[in-house]
Design a protein around this motif. Sequence first.
Motif, short mmCIF file in Angstrom:
data_model
loop_
_atom_site.label_atom_id
_atom_site.label_comp_id
_atom_site.label_asym_id
_atom_site.label_seq_id
_atom_site.Cartn_x
_atom_site.Cartn_y
_atom_site.Cartn_z
N ALA A 39 1.02 -1.38 -0.40
CA ALA A 39 0.08 -0.33 0.19
C ALA A 39 0.87 0.75 0.05
O ALA A 39 0.81 2.02 -0.66
N VAL A 40 2.04 1.38 1.20
CA VAL A 40 2.43 2.30 0.55
C VAL A 40 3.60 2.83 -0.30
O VAL A 40 3.53 3.98 -0.74
N LYS A 41 4.39 1.35 -0.53
CA LYS A 41 5.08 1.77 -2.23
C LYS A 41 3.90 2.36 -3.41
O LYS A 41 4.65 3.07 -4.62
N SER A 42 2.72 1.97 -3.48
CA SER A 42 2.09 2.07 -3.93
C SER A 42 1.66 3.42 -4.05
O SER A 42 1.60 4.85 -5.25
N LYS A 43 0.97 3.92 -2.87
CA LYS A 43 0.21 5.05 -2.95
C LYS A 43 1.01 5.73 -1.94
O LYS A 43 0.48 7.33 -1.32
N GLY A 44 1.89 5.58 -0.95
CA GLY A 44 1.94 6.56 0.36
C GLY A 44 1.35 6.30 1.25
O GLY A 44 0.36 5.69 1.36
N PRO A 59 7.52 8.83 1.32
CA PRO A 59 8.39 8.32 1.94
C PRO A 59 9.48 8.59 -0.12
O PRO A 59 9.13 8.19 -1.02
N GLU A 60 10.85 9.29 0.18
CA GLU A 60 11.80 8.75 -0.63
C GLU A 60 11.99 7.70 -1.28
O GLU A 60 11.16 7.35 -2.47
N HIS A 61 12.26 7.20 -0.23
CA HIS A 61 12.65 4.85 -0.12
C HIS A 61 11.55 4.54 -0.13
O HIS A 61 11.27 4.54 1.12
N THR A 62 10.93 3.51 -0.45
CA THR A 62 9.89 2.15 0.68
C THR A 62 10.92 1.46 0.26
O THR A 62 10.52 0.70 -0.52
N PHE A 63 10.60 0.88 1.76
CA PHE A 63 11.95 -0.84 1.53
C PHE A 63 11.27 -1.61 2.18
O PHE A 63 9.66 -1.74 2.92
N GLN A 64 10.93 -2.75 1.73
CA GLN A 64 10.62 -4.18 2.47
C GLN A 64 11.31 -4.42 2.88
O GLN A 64 10.54 -5.72 4.23
N SER A 65 11.66 -4.25 2.97
CA SER A 65 13.36 -5.62 3.97
C SER A 65 14.26 -5.22 4.27
O SER A 65 14.83 -4.15 3.79
#
Length: 341
Positions: A39-44, A59-65
């Motif tokens: 959700a955050v990666k696609s829409k913040g 976010p400037e970068h959204t990380f999953q791990s």
Amino acid sequence: MPTRVLIVGAGAVGAFYGSRLACAPNVLVSALCRSNYKAVKSKGFQITSPQYQEYEFKPEHTFQSPEEVRKAAIGWDYLLVATKALPDLGDDSSLLEGLVGDKTAIVLVQNGLGVEEPYQRRFPNSSILSAVTIVSAAQPSHGVISHNRWTRISIGPFLPHLDSGGTGSKTSDNIATELNKHLVDLLQQGGISDAEAYDHAGLQFVRWHKIAINAAMNPSSTLSGGSTNQAMSNDPELSRHLLGVMNEVLDAAPKVLGQPLPKHLATADRILRSTQKNASGSKPSMAIDWEQGRRMELEVILGNPIRIAREKGLEMPRLQSLYALLRMAQENREKEGKSKI
Ligand SMILES: NC(=O)c1ccc[n+]([C@@H]2O[C@H](COP(=O)([O-])OP(=O)(O)OC[C@H]3O[C@@H](n4cnc5c(N)ncnc54)[C@H](OP(=O)(O)O)[C@@H]3O)[C@@H](O)[C@H]2O)c1
């Protein structure tokens, strides 16, 4: 050079303060997410707030791990940790392995006592900033943050060698203090006007004071079937119990910390009176975690304060009863396989 911040544990508190820091000039904020990653990666993040209205935080970068963060090889100025503090489940300081550079400060925005220790053990030469907030925020669905009330965040460098009269390194103490001031400035520039900088001892008192509130409200709500703070503080018997717990903690704090309780911190009576008037209908997070079958922050809110006081020869019998009962209830439920942990 911009100031680069990574939010580790981008839930209610992490995303809220991250979104405010992102409003300060020349600050770039990234997020290490878990279940809300997609959700955050696609829409913040979509944030609603009575104070800041509705806004979006990308976010400037959204990380999953953590692995993905390490691969990005970014020099972080602040790693702002806002996971739930659950040392009984695992050591979250391991998430920061490979991310802490010479100039990185680790900021712990978590309830409880003793939350700094695992980070200090793993990163003994790094600046650790300890933060206590009274914000009320939630993440009702992935990426949606509702800021409900209050914004105050109190932050101080964690310099435990000062407690025992030790000297440590003056240079690294000064660096931590400067990084602390800078973070408070950035939060203020991002609209958190009541972000406050403390010294080490002052901040530890704020932690104990918050524990007085959390150790009273959180377990009592859980054990009384999810009562609101207001309902408990207006009940004739429960209010006596809440006062008893808060006073137990506020009596122990100066004995453990070796200094009188600072005058600016509200007494148990004042906290109770203000809770009696708080019609927000809010319920402590521990009761919500219990209702949702999640691990509760029992160790940092009850277990650590009891153990830290005990090391100084002090018992806190009301806290001890709450801790013993809830720990066993949690253990029983997990044995029955009814928890999500
Ligand atoms: N909410 C408040 O109003 C409030 C007020 C004052 C203090 N606090 C304190 O602030 C701290 C954070 O609370 P919160 O309410 O913000 O909790 P939260 O909404 O549950 O946020 C914690 C976040 O950390 C993430 N997380 C946990 N482990 C992770 C991992 N290994 N890797 C990546 N992400 C991870 C969680 O992901 P998942 O969703 O996947 O679990 C969640 O997004 C707690 O100590 C709490 O007591 C909260």
